[in-house]
Design a protein around this motif. Structure first.
Motif, PDB file in Angstrom:
ATOM      1  N   PRO A  57       3.907  44.787  16.057  1.00  0.00           N
ATOM      2  CA  PRO A  57       4.746  43.593  15.885  1.00  0.00           C
ATOM      3  C   PRO A  57       5.809  43.659  16.733  1.00  0.00           C
ATOM      4  O   PRO A  57       6.826  44.593  16.948  1.00  0.00           O
ATOM      5  N   GLY A  58       6.005  42.689  17.619  1.00  0.00           N
ATOM      6  CA  GLY A  58       7.171  42.621  18.430  1.00  0.00           C
ATOM      7  C   GLY A  58       7.289  43.269  19.949  1.00  0.00           C
ATOM      8  O   GLY A  58       8.189  43.281  20.596  1.00  0.00           O
ATOM      9  N   LEU A  59       6.168  43.911  19.998  1.00  0.00           N
ATOM     10  CA  LEU A  59       5.877  44.814  21.116  1.00  0.00           C
ATOM     11  C   LEU A  59       4.793  44.359  22.183  1.00  0.00           C
ATOM     12  O   LEU A  59       3.959  43.481  21.421  1.00  0.00           O
ATOM     13  N   SER A  86       9.321  43.417  25.475  1.00  0.00           N
ATOM     14  CA  SER A  86       9.115  42.519  26.659  1.00  0.00           C
ATOM     15  C   SER A  86      10.178  42.912  27.593  1.00  0.00           C
ATOM     16  O   SER A  86      11.081  43.430  27.318  1.00  0.00           O
ATOM     17  N   GLY A  87       9.596  42.500  28.674  1.00  0.00           N
ATOM     18  CA  GLY A  87      10.452  42.926  30.209  1.00  0.00           C
ATOM     19  C   GLY A  87       9.547  43.083  31.277  1.00  0.00           C
ATOM     20  O   GLY A  87       8.379  43.373  31.167  1.00  0.00           O
ATOM     21  N   LYS A  88      10.070  43.462  32.492  1.00  0.00           N
ATOM     22  CA  LYS A  88       9.698  43.681  33.611  1.00  0.00           C
ATOM     23  C   LYS A  88       9.822  45.069  33.933  1.00  0.00           C
ATOM     24  O   LYS A  88      10.952  45.705  33.853  1.00  0.00           O
ATOM     25  N   TYR A  89       8.686  45.872  34.300  1.00  0.00           N
ATOM     26  CA  TYR A  89       8.556  47.421  34.205  1.00  0.00           C
ATOM     27  C   TYR A  89       8.062  47.765  35.541  1.00  0.00           C
ATOM     28  O   TYR A  89       7.059  47.248  35.967  1.00  0.00           O
ATOM     29  N   ALA A  90       8.688  48.782  36.094  1.00  0.00           N
ATOM     30  CA  ALA A  90       8.163  49.441  37.366  1.00  0.00           C
ATOM     31  C   ALA A  90       7.338  50.804  36.974  1.00  0.00           C
ATOM     32  O   ALA A  90       7.845  51.268  36.021  1.00  0.00           O
ATOM     33  N   TYR A  91       6.334  50.787  37.632  1.00  0.00           N
ATOM     34  CA  TYR A  91       5.598  51.863  37.304  1.00  0.00           C
ATOM     35  C   TYR A  91       4.946  52.585  38.858  1.00  0.00           C
ATOM     36  O   TYR A  91       4.922  51.832  39.737  1.00  0.00           O
ATOM     37  N   LEU A 110       4.944  40.720  27.796  1.00  0.00           N
ATOM     38  CA  LEU A 110       5.489  39.813  26.753  1.00  0.00           C
ATOM     39  C   LEU A 110       4.748  40.325  25.374  1.00  0.00           C
ATOM     40  O   LEU A 110       3.977  40.754  25.388  1.00  0.00           O
ATOM     41  N   ALA A 111       5.919  40.314  24.408  1.00  0.00           N
ATOM     42  CA  ALA A 111       5.420  40.611  23.167  1.00  0.00           C
ATOM     43  C   ALA A 111       3.980  39.972  22.512  1.00  0.00           C
ATOM     44  O   ALA A 111       3.942  38.817  22.693  1.00  0.00           O
ATOM     45  N   GLY A 112       3.515  40.899  22.190  1.00  0.00           N
ATOM     46  CA  GLY A 112       2.151  40.321  21.693  1.00  0.00           C
ATOM     47  C   GLY A 112       1.017  40.374  22.598  1.00  0.00           C
ATOM     48  O   GLY A 112       0.009  40.086  22.245  1.00  0.00           O
ATOM     49  N   ASP A 113       1.078  40.903  23.860  1.00  0.00           N
ATOM     50  CA  ASP A 113       0.261  40.819  24.947  1.00  0.00           C
ATOM     51  C   ASP A 113      -0.122  42.241  24.964  1.00  0.00           C
ATOM     52  O   ASP A 113       0.509  43.265  24.508  1.00  0.00           O
ATOM     53  N   ALA A 114      -1.361  42.528  25.350  1.00  0.00           N
ATOM     54  CA  ALA A 114      -1.925  43.969  25.691  1.00  0.00           C
ATOM     55  C   ALA A 114      -2.743  43.829  27.005  1.00  0.00           C
ATOM     56  O   ALA A 114      -3.364  42.997  27.434  1.00  0.00           O
ATOM     57  N   TRP A 115      -2.170  44.707  27.972  1.00  0.00           N
ATOM     58  CA  TRP A 115      -2.638  44.786  29.047  1.00  0.00           C
ATOM     59  C   TRP A 115      -3.445  45.934  29.639  1.00  0.00           C
ATOM     60  O   TRP A 115      -3.008  47.173  28.736  1.00  0.00           O
ATOM     61  N   ASP A 116      -4.245  46.307  30.764  1.00  0.00           N
ATOM     62  CA  ASP A 116      -4.706  47.310  31.230  1.00  0.00           C
ATOM     63  C   ASP A 116      -4.435  47.685  32.859  1.00  0.00           C
ATOM     64  O   ASP A 116      -4.458  46.493  33.200  1.00  0.00           O
ATOM     65  N   VAL A 117      -4.063  48.856  32.994  1.00  0.00           N
ATOM     66  CA  VAL A 117      -3.609  49.243  34.412  1.00  0.00           C
ATOM     67  C   VAL A 117      -4.856  50.289  34.786  1.00  0.00           C
ATOM     68  O   VAL A 117      -4.841  51.282  34.035  1.00  0.00           O
ATOM     69  N   THR A 118      -5.646  50.086  35.708  1.00  0.00           N
ATOM     70  CA  THR A 118      -6.835  51.000  35.949  1.00  0.00           C
ATOM     71  C   THR A 118      -6.628  51.674  37.405  1.00  0.00           C
ATOM     72  O   THR A 118      -6.422  50.973  38.181  1.00  0.00           O
ATOM     73  N   VAL A 119      -7.087  52.901  37.359  1.00  0.00           N
ATOM     74  CA  VAL A 119      -7.345  53.438  38.786  1.00  0.00           C
ATOM     75  C   VAL A 119      -8.746  53.527  38.951  1.00  0.00           C
ATOM     76  O   VAL A 119      -9.528  54.013  38.094  1.00  0.00           O
ATOM     77  N   GLY A 120      -9.200  52.960  40.010  1.00  0.00           N
ATOM     78  CA  GLY A 120     -10.691  52.728  40.309  1.00  0.00           C
ATOM     79  C   GLY A 120     -11.368  53.958  40.709  1.00  0.00           C
ATOM     80  O   GLY A 120     -10.651  55.104  40.840  1.00  0.00           O
ATOM     81  N   LEU A 139      -5.013  43.740  33.999  1.00  0.00           N
ATOM     82  CA  LEU A 139      -5.778  42.980  33.422  1.00  0.00           C
ATOM     83  C   LEU A 139      -5.429  42.774  32.225  1.00  0.00           C
ATOM     84  O   LEU A 139      -5.232  43.841  31.263  1.00  0.00           O
ATOM     85  N   GLN A 140      -5.363  41.440  31.783  1.00  0.00           N
ATOM     86  CA  GLN A 140      -4.742  40.975  30.442  1.00  0.00           C
ATOM     87  C   GLN A 140      -6.069  41.186  29.274  1.00  0.00           C
ATOM     88  O   GLN A 140      -6.860  40.578  29.482  1.00  0.00           O
ATOM     89  N   LEU A 141      -5.791  42.257  28.415  1.00  0.00           N
ATOM     90  CA  LEU A 141      -6.769  42.278  27.478  1.00  0.00           C
ATOM     91  C   LEU A 141      -6.899  41.339  26.185  1.00  0.00           C
ATOM     92  O   LEU A 141      -7.634  41.164  25.669  1.00  0.00           O
ATOM     93  N   TYR A 142      -5.561  40.943  25.779  1.00  0.00           N
ATOM     94  CA  TYR A 142      -5.233  40.345  24.622  1.00  0.00           C
ATOM     95  C   TYR A 142      -4.109  39.555  24.776  1.00  0.00           C
ATOM     96  O   TYR A 142      -3.068  40.179  25.441  1.00  0.00           O
TER      97      TYR A 142
END
Length: 252
Positions: free
Chosen positions: A164-166, A208-213, A230-240, A249-252
């Motif tokens: 919640p909230g993240l 929520s925020g903009k992150y460098a990785y 954004l809070a409530g979103d779920a993302w995936d970062v993949t190494v091919g 890729l936004q998962l949720y």
């Protein structure tokens, strides 16, 4: 001196007859038009008809339409379903269509943060599966549609449900070498092929925020980029498989 030959009288009679027929035709057309006119609004009505074959509600009239789903290994139901369409209709007609059709499906419109303007609409909903959002934008002679529905149960079973909230961010490594990710002053090493099978991929919960990785893979150039969460979103970062960094890729 005669200026008109006697034989010229015949065309004059035909002309009178032709004029009479023309007037009769005009009267018949006028009568026919008066009986047909009430149907004109129906032919050019802004009313939109729902397409029974659409995954998410969509009218049968469209210039473009596409549906995208996000799924995870081992979870049959999509985590996220997105409809993108361009409808040749007024924004008010498209909005009326979606309020009606989404209401039939039990979607509850949320008024907090709602935007309803002449050229743009942004609404949040609570659907039986989870949060949903509708965005309409009027451009030229069409209205663009962006409709998203999330499935809370599917995201929970896939172990990517944000707290919640993240926001949730997952890293996946499909390469044959270790991958080292650094984000928010934290570093994680993903063994080769980590995340190919769930639940091996690490999951970060971030505000929520903009992150460098940054990403480091042996034998590949280092990469630095950013992602906005954004809070409530779920993302995936993949190494091919070749060590290349795929687009998030936004998962949720």
């Amino acid at each position: 001196m005669r200026t008109v030959r006697p034989g010229a009288q015949a065309p004059a009679r035909w002309l009178a007859l032709a004029c009479g027929l023309f007037l009769l035709t005009i009267c018949m057309l006028a009568a026919s038009a008066s009986s047909w006119a009430p149907h004109l609004p129906r032919l050019f009505s802004g009313e939109l008809t729902p397409d029974p074959d659409a995954t998410l509600p969509a009218p049968t009239r469209y210039g473009f339409r596409g549906t995208h789903t996000t799924t995870m290994l081992g979870v049959e139901a999509p985590l996220r379903t997105k409809l993108i369409a361009r409808i040749p209709a007024e924004l008010s007609d498209v909005l009326a269509f979606y309020r009606t059709e989404l209401g039939k499906l039990g979607w509850q419109e949320q008024h907090d943060g709602a935007v309803v303007a002449a050229d743009r609409v942004q609404l949040a909903f609570v659907s039986p599966l989870g949060p949903a959002a509708l965005e309409l934008v009027r451009k030229d002679s069409s209205t663009s549609v962006h409709l998203v529905q999330r499935n809370q149960d599917a995201a929970t079973r896939a172990r990517v449900m944000p707290r919640p909230g993240l926001a949730a961010l997952m890293f996946t490594n499909l390469a044959d070498k270790d991958a080292v990710f650094t984000i928010d002053n934290r570093t994680v090493t993903l063994p080769a092929r980590a995340g190919k099978e769930r639940p091996e991929a690490p999951l970060f919960h971030l505000p929520s925020g903009k992150y460098a990785y940054a990403l480091k893979v042996e034998g590949c150039p280092d990469r630095d980029t950013t992602i906005e969460l954004l809070a409530g979103d779920a993302w995936d970062v993949t190494v091919g498989p070749d060590g290349d960094l795929w687009s998030p890729l936004q998962l949720y």
